[in-house]
Structure formats: structure tokens, C-alpha cells
Design a protein around this motif. Structure first.
Motif, short mmCIF file in Angstrom:
data_model
loop_
_atom_site.label_atom_id
_atom_site.label_comp_id
_atom_site.label_asym_id
_atom_site.label_seq_id
_atom_site.Cartn_x
_atom_site.Cartn_y
_atom_site.Cartn_z
N ASP A 121 -16.64 -36.78 28.58
CA ASP A 121 -15.33 -37.35 28.31
C ASP A 121 -15.38 -38.23 27.06
N GLY A 122 -16.44 -38.99 26.91
CA GLY A 122 -16.68 -39.69 25.65
C GLY A 122 -16.09 -41.07 25.51
N LYS A 123 -15.22 -41.51 26.43
CA LYS A 123 -14.60 -42.83 26.28
C LYS A 123 -15.65 -43.92 26.34
N CYS A 124 -16.58 -43.74 27.25
CA CYS A 124 -17.59 -44.77 27.48
C CYS A 124 -18.47 -44.92 26.25
N PHE A 125 -18.88 -43.79 25.69
CA PHE A 125 -19.73 -43.81 24.51
C PHE A 125 -18.99 -44.42 23.33
N LEU A 126 -17.74 -44.07 23.22
CA LEU A 126 -16.91 -44.61 22.14
C LEU A 126 -16.86 -46.13 22.23
N CYS A 127 -16.66 -46.62 23.45
CA CYS A 127 -16.56 -48.06 23.63
C CYS A 127 -17.89 -48.74 23.32
N ALA A 128 -18.98 -48.10 23.69
CA ALA A 128 -20.29 -48.74 23.52
C ALA A 128 -20.70 -48.80 22.06
N PHE A 129 -20.42 -47.73 21.30
CA PHE A 129 -21.02 -47.65 19.97
C PHE A 129 -20.03 -47.76 18.83
N CYS A 130 -18.81 -48.24 19.11
CA CYS A 130 -17.83 -48.26 18.04
C CYS A 130 -18.20 -49.24 16.94
N THR A 131 -18.98 -50.28 17.27
CA THR A 131 -19.36 -51.22 16.21
C THR A 131 -20.47 -50.66 15.33
N ALA A 132 -21.09 -49.55 15.78
CA ALA A 132 -22.21 -49.01 15.00
C ALA A 132 -21.78 -47.85 14.11
N VAL A 133 -20.46 -47.64 13.99
CA VAL A 133 -20.00 -46.53 13.15
C VAL A 133 -20.37 -46.80 11.69
N PRO A 134 -20.89 -45.81 11.00
CA PRO A 134 -21.21 -46.01 9.58
C PRO A 134 -19.93 -46.05 8.74
N ALA A 144 -15.98 -52.46 2.68
CA ALA A 144 -16.80 -53.01 3.74
C ALA A 144 -17.68 -54.18 3.33
N PRO A 145 -18.38 -54.11 2.23
CA PRO A 145 -19.29 -55.21 1.91
C PRO A 145 -18.58 -56.53 1.69
N GLY A 146 -17.29 -56.48 1.37
CA GLY A 146 -16.56 -57.71 1.13
C GLY A 146 -16.24 -58.50 2.39
N LEU A 147 -16.35 -57.90 3.55
CA LEU A 147 -15.97 -58.56 4.80
C LEU A 147 -17.15 -59.30 5.41
N PRO A 148 -16.89 -60.47 6.00
CA PRO A 148 -17.97 -61.12 6.75
C PRO A 148 -18.31 -60.31 7.99
N ALA A 149 -19.55 -60.40 8.46
CA ALA A 149 -20.03 -59.54 9.56
C ALA A 149 -19.20 -59.72 10.85
N PRO A 150 -18.92 -60.98 11.30
CA PRO A 150 -18.15 -61.11 12.56
C PRO A 150 -16.76 -60.49 12.46
N GLU A 151 -16.15 -60.62 11.30
CA GLU A 151 -14.81 -60.06 11.12
C GLU A 151 -14.85 -58.53 11.22
N LEU A 152 -15.88 -57.96 10.60
CA LEU A 152 -16.06 -56.50 10.63
C LEU A 152 -16.27 -56.05 12.08
N ALA A 153 -17.11 -56.80 12.80
CA ALA A 153 -17.39 -56.44 14.20
C ALA A 153 -16.12 -56.52 15.02
N ARG A 154 -15.31 -57.58 14.80
CA ARG A 154 -14.08 -57.75 15.56
C ARG A 154 -13.13 -56.57 15.31
N LEU A 155 -13.08 -56.16 14.02
CA LEU A 155 -12.23 -55.04 13.66
C LEU A 155 -12.68 -53.76 14.32
N LEU A 156 -13.99 -53.50 14.21
CA LEU A 156 -14.50 -52.23 14.69
C LEU A 156 -14.48 -52.18 16.22
N ALA A 157 -14.64 -53.35 16.85
CA ALA A 157 -14.64 -53.36 18.32
C ALA A 157 -13.30 -52.90 18.88
#
Lengths: 346, 344
Positions: A121-134, A144-157
Motif C-alpha cells: 500500500d505504501g502509506k506507511c513507507f511514505l510517512c517514514a521516509f518522506c524526510t529522506a527524499v533526495p 534546497a541549500p538555502g533553507l535551514p535544516a529544521p525548516e526543510l525537515a518540517r516542510l518535507l515531513a
């Protein structure tokens, strides 16, 4: 209709294994049903996503596995057989191993179904690894490099939650979702393939090695199961006969008292004494069921010795030693006889 | 018809399986109840927690009590606990065994409700939406604390115009539901591990005592059931004989009157009422029941049964010493009767 029903009933009663297979099939179906009814709800917060998904991927399978074990009668049977005092019957570790394996195999099916369904189904995997998307490869890598890391994580989460995702300028949500789901499904199919392969190998390779030992273990594990069930049945029957005779004696004693007190029981006693010799079978039947065990102490001793000192697995030649076995010989050994009658019935 | 009889027999034969059936049924009813119940959070600051927690905990309490009510064994247990000792020793171990088996079965349905509510999450969101820490969510940066409180209280209500289509509401609600589900799964995991351990470890403790307790608790249950059956039998027989006696006395009265009338002129032909057919319906079988043939005697029998249970030693009591099958007729007769009755 009636015969069919009885056949099914007998089948389920006589063959513990097929009953267990049925339960295991139902559990597997229930597992798939549960997944579809369960509302997967990714928190979309950086710290929580991975923990939540890991929990959903692993906790229900564990629950299902343990539930499979608990629902299976074999668990207590196995534990009892494992912990019982030796008595006059040898314990065979191969039988224990066989029981454990067959039980574990059945209990594993539902969890495997859950994991496979979740990954496919993939929902679970999507939720787990969405912050690790390249991000640099899939989206606007230049931003991407212009953003601070926590902000990027918040966005990607927030990728798994379409209604609160606000980072389309950085990475199209569709792209990330497709990417992660494709990986998840690949993992899921590999998992299915691996488990099927494993099961296939186990089933097809085993007969090459230990077929004779396997047959023996199977027979004896089945035997232990049936013996336990029959002992329970015999105990219930005995308790019933005991209660009947006890109540009957109570009425007797009351009658006796009344007769002693004053003699106006004439109406009653006359027909009774007249018809007495005609029907002695019923009481005899009850007493036959009691098998000579007619008081609490003896019964307790019987139960103790059943646990402490199982009779040897050899019928026929063992009568004299069994009698002197500490449980106040007098009646025939109940379970032994029952086993014989049971098999002749089935 | 036979099918029903077999099912019935099966249930009768072991009280335990009936209880398991009832317990499963209650659990299924719980699921149905929960899914058909319309959860309706008030979305007011002080009421939310009350309503949410109330729905999480009150129905399980009711279900628990229902489970106790539906279980026959709970009554048997209380009776066994409170009865006077009589000629029979009371064993607290048996009572404890019964109590634990009753409790286990009664707890199944409430636990199903609580787990469903936690996994579904509505109750939890409603109860705890006001106690979320706003710092976790950046969406509340430009609101005053009182506004934030108002907003948080409205989180469970999707349709409220203050929070409709607000991403912050969805974020908070998601966060709470995720917590709720996490708690739900952890509780499930803990429970199942506990059940598993209980099943696995029991044989490590005294298996003998367990066997004995199971046998005697089963015995107490069966004895009560059989006593009830015997009493019913007695009542029916008593009533039957009472009615027959009434008819017989009516007949003799009529005959007396008829004679008088016959003397007056016309002869009244009365059909011969047969003797009470005591010999027909399993006749001698009721001998032991027949002896108790007045209200005082029945009352005395019942109060004796309550106040002094017979000892659990069949050989010692006067009726059947030495397995004597022939010197007390009523005993044998009762045997037939009872076996006929319980085979049905």
C-alpha cells in the motif's frame, strides 16, 4: 443437512490441526480486513513520522503473532508438556519442537499478510521516509541549500498530508509520493517473494531429510492433544455423575429422615418398592461413570497423579502396576478406556 | 431440530464453551455498538475533556457489568462464597479460580471498546485537544493565548466556521490521532503479551492445583444445574399429582351427588376417570421425588440443601454404602430418571 452438520462438527472436533488451519486462515483474512479498516494517519511532524510508521509496521504484526499463539490451544499444551514432571512417560524433545514449529508457522501467516499489505500500500513507507527524499534530484535542487535544516525537515515531513503540504515550490508532492511508493512496492513484492520462497523451500526440502521422524512427531503431538481433550471430557462426565449421585443421595437422606419422623409417606413408598427391581440400569450407569472414585480426596489424588505421573504409553500389560499407583486403586483407569472407545467411535 | 439439539448438548456439556461464546458475542456487539454510535464532541473548553473521557470509560464499565451479568458462573461463585459450610468444606482456591475466570471473560468486551476508541482516535482528540502544546505548531505564532485556547477547543469539530479549512486544525488533529493510535497499539501489545505470558507460564506454577480447582469449580456448577433440574422435575410431578387428586376428589364428589340425583329419578352416567397414571410416565423413577409430598417437606429439603450441603463423599453417606445396588430401591429409580432427563 443434519448429517452434514454432524460431519463438520466431528471433523472439527477430531482434527485439531484442520481447526487450527481454519483459525489461521480467518486470522489472515482479518489481518487484511483490519488494515483496510484502519485509518492510517501520519502525524506529519518531523520527529514523529518515523516512530509512528515503524510502530504501525511492526506493532500490529507482533500483536497478530501473539494473538495467533494465544488463540492456538497448542501454546498451553506445549508449555504443559514441556514443564510436566517426567512421571512414567518419557518426554520427547522432537515432539515439542514439532509442536512449536507447527504453531509458529500458523501464527506467522497473519503478521506476514499485514506487513506485505502495508508495504504494497505504501502509506506507511511514505510517512517514514518522506524526510529522506533526495530533494536535489527530484525537485528544485537550487533552492534546497538555502533553507535551514529544521525548516526543510518540517516542510518535507508534510509530504504525506496533502491538505497541509505547503512546499510545492520546492518539490512537487506528486513526485515525492510516486518515488516513495514505488520503492515501497518494490520492497513489498520482494518481501512476498522471499517469504513464499522460504515457505516453499521448507516444505519441499523437509521430506528429503526427516520424513520418518516427522511422522512420529506428528502422531505423538496429535496424541497429546487428543489425550488432553479426552481427559477433560472424562473429568466433566465424572463430575456430572458425581453431582447426580450426590443429589440423589441427598434426596434419599431426606426421605429417610421424613420416614423416621412420621410415617405418612405411604403414597410414595408403595409404588417405589413395587417397581424397584425393574430398572437398575440407570444407577448402574451412573456408578459406572464414577469409576469407583467417590470422594473428594480420591479425586484430588487422581488429578495430582495425572499431572505428576502420566501413565506410560503402553496399553494392556500395565494393569497391575497402575493399580498400586498411589491413587487408591479400585476403579479402572478412566482416560485409557475412553481413548479406546473414542477411536472405535470415530 | 436435531441440529439444535446437538448444539444445545454441546453447550450444556461444557459451561466453559458457552461462556466463551457469550464473551465473543459481547465483543462483537461492542464493535457494532461503537461503529454505530454517533460521537459528537461539544467543542467547548471545559466540556471536551469530560465528554471525551466519559465516552472512553463509561461504556466499558457498563459492558463489564453486562459481562458479569451474562455469566452464569458469577452467580455460582457468589453462592459458593456465601453459603454456610455445612458438611462440605469451602475452598477459597476454587472461589478464586471461578472469580478469575469470570473476570477474564467480563473484561474482554470493555477492552475491545477502549482499544477501538483509542485506535479510532475521536475520543482522544476531543478529550485532549485543549492540552496540546501550541509551541509545536508554527501556525499559532500570531495568535493571542486566549485565541489559541478557543481554537484548540474547536479542533475536533471539522464543520465549525472558525476552523474550517484551516491547516493548523488538521495538523493538531493529526498529531493527536497519531498519539491516540500509538497509545492504543501499545496497550494492545501489552495486553496480548500479558495474555501470552499467562498462558505460557501457568504450567510452570502448580499445575496440580490448577487441575483440581478446575475440576471442582466445574463440579459446583454442574451440581447446581442438576439440582435445579431435579427440583423442576419434582415441581412438575408435584403439580401433576395435585391436579389429579383434585380431579379425583371432584369425581367422587360428583359421584356422590350423582347418586343422590339418581335416587331422585335420572341416572347420570359418568365416564370412568382412570386412576392417576403414576405407573405410566417413567413411573417408579419418581419414587424418591414422591416421598416429599407436602409443602413443609419441600421447604425443609430446600433449606437443608442450602444450610448443609452433603459431603463430597458418596461412599460415606447412608444411601449407597458399599455400592449396594439392590437394597435401596428409590436410589436406582432416581438414577434412571436423571439419566433420561439429562440425555435430552
Amino acid at each position: 443437512m443434519m448429517d452434514k452438520f454432524r460431519m463438520i462438527f466431528q471433523f472439527l472436533q477430531s482434527n485439531q490441526e484442520s481447526f487450527m488451519n481454519g483459525i489461521c486462515g480467518i486470522m489472515a483474512l482479518a489481518s487484511a480486513q483490519m488494515y483496510s479498516a484502519f485509518d492510517f494517519n501520519c502525524p506529519c511532524l518531523p520527529g514523529y513520522n518515523a516512530a509512528y510508521s515503524a510502530g504501525i509496521l511492526l506493532a500490529p504484526p507482533l500483536v497478530l503473532f501473539l494473538l495467533g499463539l494465544v488463540m492456538n490451544n497448542n501454546v498451553s499444551m506445549l508449555a504443559e508438556e514441556w514443564k510436566r514432571p517426567l512421571g512414567r512417560r518419557a518426554k520427547d524433545p522432537a515432539v515439542l519442537r514439532y509442536m512449536f514449529c507447527s504453531m509458529a508457522q500458523r501464527a506467522l501467516i497473519a503478521p506476514v499478510v499485514w506487513v506485505a499489505v502495508t508495504l504494497l500500500d505504501g502509506k506507511c513507507f511514505l510517512c517514514a521516509f518522506c524526510t529522506a527524499v533526495p530533494v536535489s534530484a527530484l525537485g528544485n535542487g537550487s533552492l534546497a541549500p538555502g533553507l535551514p535544516a529544521p525548516e526543510l525537515a518540517r516542510l518535507l515531513a508534510r509530504v504525506p498530508c496533502p491538505e497541509i503540504y505547503d512546499g510545492d515550490w520546492l518539490l512537487a508532492r506528486e513526485v515525492a509520493v510516486r518515488y516513495l511508493r514505488c520503492i515501497s512496492q518494490a520492497l513489498g513484492w520482494s518481501f512476498v517473494l522471499l517469504t513464499t520462497l522460504l515457505a516453499f523451500v521448507v516444505r519441499s526440502v523437509r521430506p528429503c531429510f526427516t520424513q520418518a521422524a516427522f511422522l512420529k512427531s506428528k502422531y505423538w503431538s496429535h496424541y497429546i492433544d487428543i489425550e488432553r481433550k479426552l481427559f477433560d471430557e472424562t473429568c466433566t462426565e465424572h463430575a456430572k455423575a458425581f453431582a447426580k449421585v450426590c443429589i440423589q443421595q441427598f434426596f434419599e437422606a431426606m426421605n429417610h429422615d421424613l420416614e423416621l419422623g412420621h410415617t405418612h409417606g405411604t403414597l410414595a413408598t408403595a409404588p417405589a418398592s413395587a417397581a424397584a427391581p425393574t430398572t437398575p440400569d440407570g444407577a448402574e450407569e451412573e456408578r459406572e461413570k464414577l469409576r469407583g472414585i467417590t470422594d473428594q480426596g480420591t479425586m484430588n489424588r487422581l488429578l495430582t497423579s495425572w499431572h505428576k505421573c502420566k501413565p506410560p504409553l503402553r496399553l494392556g500389560q500395565e494393569e497391575p502396576p497402575l493399580m498400586g499407583n498411589g491413587w487408591a486403586g479400585g476403579g479402572p483407569r478412566p482416560p485409557r478406556k475412553e481413548v479406546a472407545t473414542y477411536f472405535s467411535k470415530v | 431440530m436435531d441440529k439444535f439439539r446437538m448444539l444445545f448438548q454441546h453447550f450444556q456439556s461444557s459451561s466453559e464453551s458457552v461462556m466463551n461464546g457469550i464473551c465473543l458475542l459481547l465483543a462483537a456487539v461492542t464493535v457494532k455498538l461503537y461503529s454505530s454510535f454517533d460521537f459528537n464532541c461539544p467543542c467547548l473548553v471545559h466540556y471536551n475533556a469530560l465528554y471525551g473521557l466519559g465516552l472512553l470509560l463509561t461504556p466499558p464499565l457498563a459492558l463489564f457489568l453486562c459481562g458479569l451479568l451474562a455469566n452464569r458462573q458469577s452467580v455460582v461463585m457468589v453462592e459458593e462464597w456465601r453459603r454456610p459450610a455445612g458438611h462440605r468444606r469451602k475452598d477459597p482456591g476454587i472461589i478464586r479460580y471461578m472469580c478469575s475466570s469470570v473476570l477474564q471473560r467480563a473484561l474482554a468486551a470493555p477492552l475491545v471498546w477502549i482499544l477501538l476508541a483509542l485506535l479510532d482516535g475521536k475520543c482522544f482528540v476531543c478529550a485532549f485537544s485543549s492540552s496540546v502544546d501550541p509551541e509545536k505548531f508554527l501556525d499559532f505564532a500570531n495568535m493571542t493565548p486566549s485565541q489559541v485556547q478557543l481554537f484548540l477547543a474547536k479542533v475536533p469539530c471539522k464543520e465549525d466556521e472558525l476552523v474550517r479549512d484551516s491547516p493548523a486544525r488538521k495538523a493538531v488533529s493529526r498529531y493527536l490521532r497519531c498519539l491516540s493510535q500509538a497509545i492504543g497499539w501499545s496497550v494492545t501489545l501489552l495486553l496480548i503479551i500479558a495474555a501470552f505470558l499467562a498462558r505460557c507460564l501457568r504450567p510452570c506454577f502448580d499445575q496440580t492445583v490448577f487441575l483440581q480447582r478446575r475440576y471442582w469449580s466445574n463440579y459446583v456448577d454442574l451440581e447446581q444445574k442438576l439440582f435445579d433440574e431435579t427440583c423442576c422435575e419434582h415441581a412438575r410431578d408435584f403439580a401433576h399429582r395435585c391436579v389429579l387428586h383434585f380431579f379425583a376428589s371432584m369425581r367422587s364428589e360428583l359421584q356422590a351427588r350423582g347418586l343422590r340425583r339418581g335416587n331422585a329419578g335420572r341416572r347420570l352416567e359418568l365416564p370412568a376417570v382412570p386412576e392417576p397414571p403414576e405407573g405410566l410416565d417413567s413411573g417408579s423413577g419418581k419414587a424418591h421425588l414422591r416421598a416429599i409430598s407436602s409443602r413443609e417437606q419441600v421447604d425443609r429439603l430446600l433449606s437443608t440443601w442450602y444450610s448443609s450441603k452433603p459431603p463430597l463423599d458418596l461412599a460415606a453417606s447412608p444411601g449407597l454404602c458399599g455400592g449396594g445396588l439392590s437394597h435401596r430401591a428409590p436410589t436406582l429409580a432416581l438414577g434412571t430418571r436423571l439419566s433420561q432427563h439429562t440425555d435430552v
